[in-house]
Motif scaffolding. Structure first.
Motif, PDB file in Angstrom:
ATOM      1  N   VAL A  31     -60.376 -16.688  30.968  1.00 39.74           N
ATOM      2  CA  VAL A  31     -59.701 -18.071  31.518  1.00 39.74           C
ATOM      3  C   VAL A  31     -60.797 -19.030  30.917  1.00 39.74           C
ATOM      4  CG1 VAL A  31     -58.608 -19.071  33.224  1.00 39.74           C
ATOM      5  CG2 VAL A  31     -58.060 -17.397  33.367  1.00 39.74           C
ATOM      6  N   TRP A  32     -60.629 -19.472  30.327  1.00 37.26           N
ATOM      7  CA  TRP A  32     -61.086 -21.588  29.992  1.00 37.26           C
ATOM      8  C   TRP A  32     -60.307 -22.498  30.774  1.00 37.26           C
ATOM      9  CZ3 TRP A  32     -65.570 -22.412  26.964  1.00 37.26           C
ATOM     10  CH2 TRP A  32     -66.549 -21.371  27.038  1.00 37.26           C
ATOM     11  N   MET A  33     -61.108 -23.904  31.455  1.00 33.35           N
ATOM     12  CA  MET A  33     -59.950 -24.956  32.668  1.00 33.35           C
ATOM     13  C   MET A  33     -60.951 -25.812  31.148  1.00 33.35           C
ATOM     14  SD  MET A  33     -58.839 -23.374  36.040  1.00 33.35           S
ATOM     15  CE  MET A  33     -57.734 -22.400  36.218  1.00 33.35           C
ATOM     16  N   THR A  34     -60.096 -26.982  30.829  1.00 32.07           N
ATOM     17  CA  THR A  34     -60.707 -28.104  31.021  1.00 32.07           C
ATOM     18  C   THR A  34     -59.540 -29.255  31.527  1.00 32.07           C
ATOM     19  OG1 THR A  34     -59.640 -28.604  28.602  1.00 32.07           O
ATOM     20  CG2 THR A  34     -61.643 -27.465  28.584  1.00 32.07           C
ATOM     21  N   THR A  35     -61.021 -30.263  31.189  1.00 29.02           N
ATOM     22  CA  THR A  35     -59.970 -31.785  32.831  1.00 29.02           C
ATOM     23  C   THR A  35     -60.603 -32.838  31.778  1.00 29.02           C
ATOM     24  OG1 THR A  35     -61.743 -31.860  34.192  1.00 29.02           O
ATOM     25  CG2 THR A  35     -59.743 -30.326  34.962  1.00 29.02           C
ATOM     26  N   CYS A  36     -59.900 -34.079  31.800  1.00 23.84           N
ATOM     27  CA  CYS A  36     -60.161 -35.254  31.211  1.00 23.84           C
ATOM     28  C   CYS A  36     -61.066 -34.585  29.529  1.00 23.84           C
ATOM     29  CB  CYS A  36     -60.886 -35.518  31.772  1.00 23.84           C
ATOM     30  SG  CYS A  36     -61.260 -37.492  31.939  1.00 23.84           S
ATOM     31  N   ILE A  37     -61.609 -35.572  29.382  1.00 19.01           N
ATOM     32  CA  ILE A  37     -62.073 -35.288  27.835  1.00 19.01           C
ATOM     33  C   ILE A  37     -62.977 -33.681  27.397  1.00 19.01           C
ATOM     34  CG2 ILE A  37     -61.460 -38.055  26.837  1.00 19.01           C
ATOM     35  CD1 ILE A  37     -65.054 -37.909  28.162  1.00 19.01           C
ATOM     36  N   GLY A  38     -62.604 -33.123  29.065  1.00 18.78           N
ATOM     37  CA  GLY A  38     -63.522 -31.558  28.232  1.00 18.78           C
ATOM     38  C   GLY A  38     -62.957 -31.160  27.112  1.00 18.78           C
ATOM     39  N   SER A  39     -61.816 -31.325  27.144  1.00 15.06           N
ATOM     40  CA  SER A  39     -61.089 -30.551  26.380  1.00 15.06           C
ATOM     41  C   SER A  39     -61.501 -31.293  24.608  1.00 15.06           C
ATOM     42  CB  SER A  39     -59.294 -30.399  26.103  1.00 15.06           C
ATOM     43  OG  SER A  39     -58.937 -31.931  26.019  1.00 15.06           O
ATOM     44  N   LEU A  40     -62.135 -32.354  24.388  1.00 15.93           N
ATOM     45  CA  LEU A  40     -62.302 -32.600  23.217  1.00 15.93           C
ATOM     46  C   LEU A  40     -63.797 -32.634  22.908  1.00 15.93           C
ATOM     47  CD1 LEU A  40     -61.899 -36.640  23.913  1.00 15.93           C
ATOM     48  CD2 LEU A  40     -60.306 -35.055  22.175  1.00 15.93           C
ATOM     49  N   TRP A  41     -64.207 -31.724  23.637  1.00 14.20           N
ATOM     50  CA  TRP A  41     -65.801 -31.315  23.601  1.00 14.20           C
ATOM     51  C   TRP A  41     -64.921 -29.042  22.849  1.00 14.20           C
ATOM     52  CZ3 TRP A  41     -70.313 -29.115  26.803  1.00 14.20           C
ATOM     53  CH2 TRP A  41     -71.197 -30.320  26.584  1.00 14.20           C
ATOM     54  N   LEU A  42     -64.727 -29.349  23.154  1.00 16.05           N
ATOM     55  CA  LEU A  42     -64.158 -28.056  23.349  1.00 16.05           C
ATOM     56  C   LEU A  42     -63.583 -27.804  21.883  1.00 16.05           C
ATOM     57  CD1 LEU A  42     -63.748 -24.471  24.404  1.00 16.05           C
ATOM     58  CD2 LEU A  42     -61.917 -25.362  25.442  1.00 16.05           C
ATOM     59  N   ALA A  43     -62.840 -28.302  21.507  1.00 20.98           N
ATOM     60  CA  ALA A  43     -61.578 -28.490  20.085  1.00 20.98           C
ATOM     61  C   ALA A  43     -62.925 -29.255  19.260  1.00 20.98           C
ATOM     62  CB  ALA A  43     -60.993 -30.118  20.139  1.00 20.98           C
ATOM     63  N   ASN A  84     -57.033 -36.659  28.664  1.00 21.48           N
ATOM     64  CA  ASN A  84     -56.851 -37.725  29.415  1.00 21.48           C
ATOM     65  C   ASN A  84     -56.266 -38.178  28.651  1.00 21.48           C
ATOM     66  OD1 ASN A  84     -56.800 -40.548  29.760  1.00 21.48           O
ATOM     67  ND2 ASN A  84     -58.571 -39.106  31.927  1.00 21.48           N
ATOM     68  N   LYS A  85     -54.702 -38.655  28.817  1.00 19.56           N
ATOM     69  CA  LYS A  85     -53.944 -39.540  28.577  1.00 19.56           C
ATOM     70  C   LYS A  85     -54.661 -40.787  27.446  1.00 19.56           C
ATOM     71  CE  LYS A  85     -51.600 -41.694  31.635  1.00 19.56           C
ATOM     72  NZ  LYS A  85     -50.971 -42.271  32.967  1.00 19.56           N
ATOM     73  N   GLU A  86     -55.256 -41.568  28.394  1.00 17.76           N
ATOM     74  CA  GLU A  86     -55.980 -42.501  27.202  1.00 17.76           C
ATOM     75  C   GLU A  86     -56.217 -42.595  26.413  1.00 17.76           C
ATOM     76  OE1 GLU A  86     -55.161 -45.182  28.259  1.00 17.76           O
ATOM     77  OE2 GLU A  86     -53.876 -44.763  30.413  1.00 17.76           O
ATOM     78  N   PHE A  87     -56.493 -41.285  25.678  1.00 17.30           N
ATOM     79  CA  PHE A  87     -57.414 -40.573  25.063  1.00 17.30           C
ATOM     80  C   PHE A  87     -56.800 -39.746  23.480  1.00 17.30           C
ATOM     81  CE2 PHE A  87     -60.728 -41.946  28.056  1.00 17.30           C
ATOM     82  CZ  PHE A  87     -61.333 -43.146  27.653  1.00 17.30           C
ATOM     83  N   LEU A  88     -55.297 -40.238  24.019  1.00 18.46           N
ATOM     84  CA  LEU A  88     -54.992 -38.402  23.155  1.00 18.46           C
ATOM     85  C   LEU A  88     -54.286 -38.988  22.016  1.00 18.46           C
ATOM     86  CD1 LEU A  88     -51.404 -37.883  25.199  1.00 18.46           C
ATOM     87  CD2 LEU A  88     -53.149 -36.260  23.926  1.00 18.46           C
ATOM     88  N   GLY A  89     -54.648 -40.498  21.960  1.00 19.42           N
ATOM     89  CA  GLY A  89     -54.884 -40.867  20.005  1.00 19.42           C
ATOM     90  C   GLY A  89     -55.863 -40.616  19.442  1.00 19.42           C
ATOM     91  N   THR A  90     -56.987 -40.959  20.050  1.00 19.15           N
ATOM     92  CA  THR A  90     -58.587 -40.628  19.259  1.00 19.15           C
ATOM     93  C   THR A  90     -58.402 -38.720  19.494  1.00 19.15           C
ATOM     94  OG1 THR A  90     -58.904 -42.040  20.724  1.00 19.15           O
ATOM     95  CG2 THR A  90     -60.935 -40.539  20.366  1.00 19.15           C
TER      96      THR A  90
END
Length: 246
Positions: free
Chosen positions: A127-139, A152-158
């Motif tokens: 199981v992997w979990m990310t919060t906020c821009i942690g998903s960008l790190w993993l991406a 984070n919804k403010e960074f979805l476009g980015t």
């Protein structure tokens, strides 16, 4: 029945503290915590069969005191005021944990050892979990290509511009399958938006995987946090908005 041992890794270097506070939800389900609070309320002993031995791995580049946010404005050139002592490094942390949580590290912070750890632990930890821009790190490792995730919804476009091969969802949290080589169970990827969404996501995970009465009594109600875990998966929609086009 809850597993009797749970090993949780937390990437806690230059992250926003609120992003990883969900570890307290897990911590309140531990045998060590329950044994302490039974002294205050002996009736809680009924939950002992559901409690788990939980080991936390707080991961950083070294075992030296590491910095998190918020910044300390009183110190020149300071990027962080609160410091913590890690108990393992990216190089030494076991790869085959039960859960790994990534908060929102500063985007300028990306040690090679962290990149290597994420790639090596990806398929070995279920199981992997990310919060906020942690998903960008993993991406940025390439591991999320083709996955359904959020940030984070403010960074979805980015996020969509930087990683077009990932299906970025406008949701408070998203659950998808992931590769897992450690057994017959399916791997799970849980990604959340901002810190509050991350707390709700972890509450939902615990309610789905452990005894609900135990989770509500020991973690959610005890922390005065959304008893019942009923916070919605989706952001409130303004009239006329359609979730399908976001």
């Amino acid at each position: 029945m809850a597993p009797k041992t749970l090993r949780i890794g937390v990437l806690l270097e230059l992250v926003q503290l609120s992003d990883i506070m969900g570890v307290d939800v897990f911590g309140n389900l531990s045998t060590a915590y329950l044994n302490q609070v039974i002294a205050l309320d002996p009736k809680l002993a009924e939950f002992l069969p559901h409690a788990m031995n939980i080991e936390f791995f707080y991961i950083s580049s070294s075992l030296e005191a590491a910095t998190t946010t918020p910044p300390n404005a009183s110190l020149p050139n300071s990027i962080g005021g609160f410091r913590f002592l890690p108990n393992t490094t990216y190089d030494d942390c076991p790869r085959d944990l039960d859960i790994i949580l990534i908060g929102g590290p500063l985007p300028t912070h990306r040690p090679e050892a962290a990149d290597r750890f994420m790639k090596e632990a990806w398929a070995k930890t279920r199981v992997w979990m990310t919060t906020c821009i942690g998903s960008l790190w993993l991406a940025s490792t390439g591991l999320l290509e083709g996955k359904k995730v959020t940030t984070n919804k403010e960074f979805l476009g980015t996020a969509r511009a930087a990683f077009p091969g990932i299906e970025w969802k406008y949701q408070r949290w998203v659950v998808d399958e992931k590769e897992y080589s450690g057994g017959s169970e399916k791997g799970e990827l849980w990604t959340a938006g901002g810190a509050g969404a991350g707390m709700d996501m972890i509450a939902r995970y615990c309610l789905d995987n452990f005894d609900k009465e135990f989770v509500n009594s020991m973690a959610l109600e005890g922390l005065e946090f959304n008893p019942g875990g009923q916070a919605s998966l989706y952001y409130p929609m303004k009239e006329g908005e359609r979730r399908a086009i976001l």
